[in-house]
Design a protein around this motif. Structure first.
Motif, PDB file in Angstrom:
ATOM      1  N   TYR A  95      -7.596 -17.949 -16.856  1.00 51.03           N
ATOM      2  CA  TYR A  95      -7.973 -18.268 -17.911  1.00 51.03           C
ATOM      3  C   TYR A  95      -6.963 -19.076 -18.475  1.00 51.03           C
ATOM      4  O   TYR A  95      -6.849 -18.199 -19.689  1.00 51.03           O
ATOM      5  N   SER A  96      -7.172 -20.147 -19.748  1.00 50.73           N
ATOM      6  CA  SER A  96      -6.497 -21.076 -20.497  1.00 50.73           C
ATOM      7  C   SER A  96      -7.194 -22.212 -20.935  1.00 50.73           C
ATOM      8  O   SER A  96      -7.415 -22.857 -20.099  1.00 50.73           O
ATOM      9  N   THR A  97      -7.148 -22.781 -22.471  1.00 45.98           N
ATOM     10  CA  THR A  97      -8.142 -23.659 -22.410  1.00 45.98           C
ATOM     11  C   THR A  97      -6.124 -24.992 -22.231  1.00 45.98           C
ATOM     12  O   THR A  97      -5.340 -24.149 -21.655  1.00 45.98           O
ATOM     13  N   ASP A  98      -6.196 -26.070 -21.974  1.00 49.22           N
ATOM     14  CA  ASP A  98      -5.406 -26.979 -21.790  1.00 49.22           C
ATOM     15  C   ASP A  98      -4.072 -26.939 -23.006  1.00 49.22           C
ATOM     16  O   ASP A  98      -4.410 -28.538 -23.140  1.00 49.22           O
ATOM     17  N   TYR A  99      -3.554 -26.464 -23.632  1.00 49.24           N
ATOM     18  CA  TYR A  99      -2.520 -26.512 -24.833  1.00 49.24           C
ATOM     19  C   TYR A  99      -1.358 -25.653 -23.932  1.00 49.24           C
ATOM     20  O   TYR A  99      -1.725 -24.864 -23.851  1.00 49.24           O
ATOM     21  N   ASN A 100      -0.379 -26.148 -24.375  1.00 49.14           N
ATOM     22  CA  ASN A 100       0.848 -25.261 -24.314  1.00 49.14           C
ATOM     23  C   ASN A 100       1.083 -23.836 -24.847  1.00 49.14           C
ATOM     24  O   ASN A 100       1.560 -22.818 -23.943  1.00 49.14           O
ATOM     25  N   ARG A 101       1.084 -23.769 -25.882  1.00 49.90           N
ATOM     26  CA  ARG A 101       0.702 -22.525 -26.647  1.00 49.90           C
ATOM     27  C   ARG A 101      -0.180 -21.338 -25.425  1.00 49.90           C
ATOM     28  O   ARG A 101       0.131 -19.833 -25.394  1.00 49.90           O
ATOM     29  N   THR A 102      -1.564 -21.554 -24.915  1.00 48.31           N
ATOM     30  CA  THR A 102      -2.038 -21.168 -24.558  1.00 48.31           C
ATOM     31  C   THR A 102      -1.944 -20.357 -23.096  1.00 48.31           C
ATOM     32  O   THR A 102      -1.832 -20.015 -22.516  1.00 48.31           O
ATOM     33  N   LEU A 103      -0.605 -21.829 -21.675  1.00 51.69           N
ATOM     34  CA  LEU A 103      -0.830 -21.896 -20.942  1.00 51.69           C
ATOM     35  C   LEU A 103       0.534 -20.821 -20.759  1.00 51.69           C
ATOM     36  O   LEU A 103       0.464 -19.979 -19.989  1.00 51.69           O
ATOM     37  N   GLN A 104       1.227 -21.100 -21.482  1.00 53.85           N
ATOM     38  CA  GLN A 104       2.156 -20.532 -21.672  1.00 53.85           C
ATOM     39  C   GLN A 104       2.143 -18.950 -22.043  1.00 53.85           C
ATOM     40  O   GLN A 104       2.608 -18.099 -21.552  1.00 53.85           O
ATOM     41  N   THR A 105       1.639 -18.902 -23.111  1.00 56.89           N
ATOM     42  CA  THR A 105       0.919 -17.071 -23.076  1.00 56.89           C
ATOM     43  C   THR A 105      -0.228 -16.448 -21.568  1.00 56.89           C
ATOM     44  O   THR A 105       0.242 -15.338 -20.949  1.00 56.89           O
ATOM     45  N   ALA A 106      -0.866 -17.269 -20.669  1.00 59.63           N
ATOM     46  CA  ALA A 106      -1.432 -17.670 -19.667  1.00 59.63           C
ATOM     47  C   ALA A 106      -0.447 -17.005 -18.337  1.00 59.63           C
ATOM     48  O   ALA A 106      -0.749 -16.036 -17.312  1.00 59.63           O
ATOM     49  N   ALA A 107       0.963 -17.550 -18.741  1.00 54.87           N
ATOM     50  CA  ALA A 107       1.451 -17.896 -16.839  1.00 54.87           C
ATOM     51  C   ALA A 107       2.030 -16.253 -17.041  1.00 54.87           C
ATOM     52  O   ALA A 107       1.802 -16.039 -15.894  1.00 54.87           O
ATOM     53  N   SER A 108       2.571 -15.211 -18.139  1.00 56.44           N
ATOM     54  CA  SER A 108       3.512 -14.640 -17.516  1.00 56.44           C
ATOM     55  C   SER A 108       2.508 -13.605 -16.724  1.00 56.44           C
ATOM     56  O   SER A 108       2.470 -13.292 -15.849  1.00 56.44           O
TER      57      SER A 108
END
Length: 166
Positions: free
Chosen positions: A66-79
């Motif tokens: 799960y991630s918030t809808d911010y670039n930095r959290t989405l990018q961290t979650a993607a990997s």
């Protein structure tokens, strides 16, 4: 005697099957930001940290990320999500409840990527005590592990010393 043994076996079986596997939720802060703008990307160091998080959780059988809808959290979650073979699910940091999340994922392992000023509050709400303070702005290696078992939440905080540089 046969009846007593049969009743005992039925009771024992029902006790064993009624005990559910705990739900484990790991909460991490997004990795290092590129700048101080509201919806920034990850810096090069942040990208390395995101890859390190994926390696850290390798083999844990993560069921959801799960991630918030911010670039930095989405990018961290993607990997993490890629490594686990799942899609990143977005959540609102204003309407988030770890207990409800645990109920949606009984017996599973979940990773939540969030923010320094929200994650400790989620953990505190889950355990019913104000134990954890906001994460320092310079700290990116904090993991909160919250385990839900038998309607009780227990938490612990760990610092993972990834060495990342730009």
């Amino acid at each position: 005697m046969k009846t007593a043994v049969t009743v005992f076996m039925i009771l024992l079986t029902s006790i064993i099957y009624s005990q559910t596997k705990p739900t484990t939720i790991y909460l991490i802060r997004h990795a290092e930001k590129a700048d101080a703008t509201a919806n920034t990307e990850l810096s090069n160091a942040g990208k390395l940290r995101a890859e390190n998080w994926a390696k850290h959780y390798e083999g844990k059988k993560i069921a959801a990320v799960y991630s918030t809808d911010y670039n930095r959290t989405l990018q961290t979650a993607a990997s993490l999500a890629k490594q686990a073979g799942v899609e990143v699910q977005k959540y609102s940091h204003r309407e988030f409840d770890l207990k409800k999340l645990a109920e949606q994922h009984p017996g599973q392992i979940i990773v939540v990527v969030g923010h320094s000023n929200t994650i400790p509050g989620y953990v505190n709400a889950a355990i019913g005590a104000k134990t954890y303070e906001d994460i320092a702005e310079t700290e990116f290696g904090t993991i909160f592990e919250v385990i839900f078992e038998n309607n009780t939440a227990k938490a612990k905080k760990t610092i993972v010393p990834f060495q990342v540089t730009e």
